[in-house]
Design an enzyme around this catalytic site. Structure first.
Site, PDB file in Angstrom:
ATOM      1  N   SER A 177     -40.031  55.603  -5.993  1.00  0.00           N
ATOM      2  CA  SER A 177     -41.453  55.539  -6.351  1.00  0.00           C
ATOM      3  C   SER A 177     -42.257  55.366  -5.065  1.00  0.00           C
ATOM      4  CB  SER A 177     -41.723  54.367  -7.302  1.00  0.00           C
ATOM      5  OG  SER A 177     -41.108  54.593  -8.548  1.00  0.00           O
ATOM      6  N   LYS A 200     -45.828  59.195 -12.022  1.00  0.00           N
ATOM      7  CA  LYS A 200     -45.174  57.885 -12.060  1.00  0.00           C
ATOM      8  C   LYS A 200     -46.201  56.769 -11.925  1.00  0.00           C
ATOM      9  CE  LYS A 200     -42.145  54.600 -12.063  1.00  0.00           C
ATOM     10  NZ  LYS A 200     -41.003  54.454 -11.146  1.00  0.00           N
ATOM     11  N   LYS A 220     -46.211  46.770  -5.856  1.00  0.00           N
ATOM     12  CA  LYS A 220     -46.326  47.888  -4.914  1.00  0.00           C
ATOM     13  C   LYS A 220     -46.873  49.125  -5.616  1.00  0.00           C
ATOM     14  CE  LYS A 220     -43.218  50.752  -4.634  1.00  0.00           C
ATOM     15  NZ  LYS A 220     -41.976  51.558  -4.567  1.00  0.00           N
TER      16      LYS A 220
END
Length: 292
Positions: A95, A169, A237
């Site tokens: 990711s 995502k 994050k």
């Protein structure tokens, strides 16, 4: 069917079961992890365990990375570029930011290496069950080539050009984080109001409020099981990346901003970095004066 030779770099919580599923499906897979002891058990599944990144990628047709963040992926690409075979395909399933995906593509294209950004959703359970949602960005021909391998790990969908996988995502992570916050509030209200949270989840099953997060993370919250499937520090994050992309697009996301700040408090002030992201429930309870 015959599969291309695969190298998978990064056998952590997600990468390990993904590599295991590839090996069990008959894919010739070589694995590498910075801490080799975490990769060694895959030898029992038929995978080859490499001592270095360069050894892992040498001769590989498809390279899969499952790393902690974009800078790490770009560093590994730079490290192994001389060892890659022209015509290979790199699939980054980490990711990262969309811009980092495009930077990875640019770094590889000059060496004749294809690239897909193909992050996943489904957590460790999805990785173990080979049922991950896989969002792939890149050329359609590269996606078609990768599909036989990707299908051994989950359900791949081509969502657009390079960077679109990572953007998808981030959209997923925005939904996940906000839903975790809503489920935490519902579970706390049920507990404090005198309802049985387990019975509530059963009652809501199949209705509009039902979700995997309600059933899996709602149970985690009310049983106190915060052993990580998805780490809170990685959720934070991802939310920082969501807000970065939103700012670039001139979009304001107030719910994402609020839940991001709560995750930051949980990670930075409550030692929640390595707890499951359902641990946001603990941050909510702390707001009620139940301790930190």
């Amino acid at each position: 069917m015959a599969f291309e030779k695969v190298a998978l770099l990064g056998t952590g919580l997600m990468g390990f079961p993904m590599a295991r599923n590839l090996a069990r499906a008959g894919v010739a897979v070589t694995v590498w992890n910075r801490t080799q002891a975490k990769a060694d058990p895959l030898a029992d599944e038929g995978a080859a365990v490499a001592a270095s990144t360069n050894a892992a990628v040498t001769g590989a047709d498809i390279i899969i990375t499952m790393m902690s963040d974009g800078p790490t992926v770009l560093s590994v690409i730079d490290e192994v570029l001389p060892s890659l075979t022209s015509g290979a395909l790199w699939i980054d399933m980490s990711s990262t930011k969309p811009a980092e995906a495009r930077a990875a593509r640019d770094a590889l294209s000059g060496a004749g290496i294809g690239f897909l950004d193909a992050p996943v959703s489904g957590g460790t359970k999805g990785a173990e069950a080979a049922s991950l949602a896989i969002m792939a960005g890149g050329d359609a021909a590269d996606f078609e080539r990768a599909t036989p391998v990707l299908k051994r790990m989950g359900r791949p969908v081509h969502v657009g050009p390079t960077g679109a996988g990572q953007l998808s995502k981030l959209c997923n992570q925005a939904i996940v984080a906000v839903t975790i916050g809503a489920v935490a509030e519902a579970m706390l209200l049920a507990e404090e109001g005198g309802a049985d949270p387990a019975a509530l989840r059963a009652a809501l099953k199949g209705g509009f409020a039902d979700s995997t997060i309600l059933q899996q993370h709602g149970e985690r919250m009310t049983t106190g099981n915060f052993v990580p499937g998805g780490l809170s520090k990685f959720q934070l994050k991802d939310l920082d990346n969501v807000l970065h992309e939103a700012a670039a697009a001139g979009v304001t996301l107030p719910m994402v901003r609020d839940v991001r700040d709560r995750f930051a408090h949980f990670v930075d002030r409550m030692d929640g970095a390595d707890k499951d992201h359902s641990g946001l429930y603990l941050e909510l309870k702390a707001r009620q004066g139940d301790g930190t």
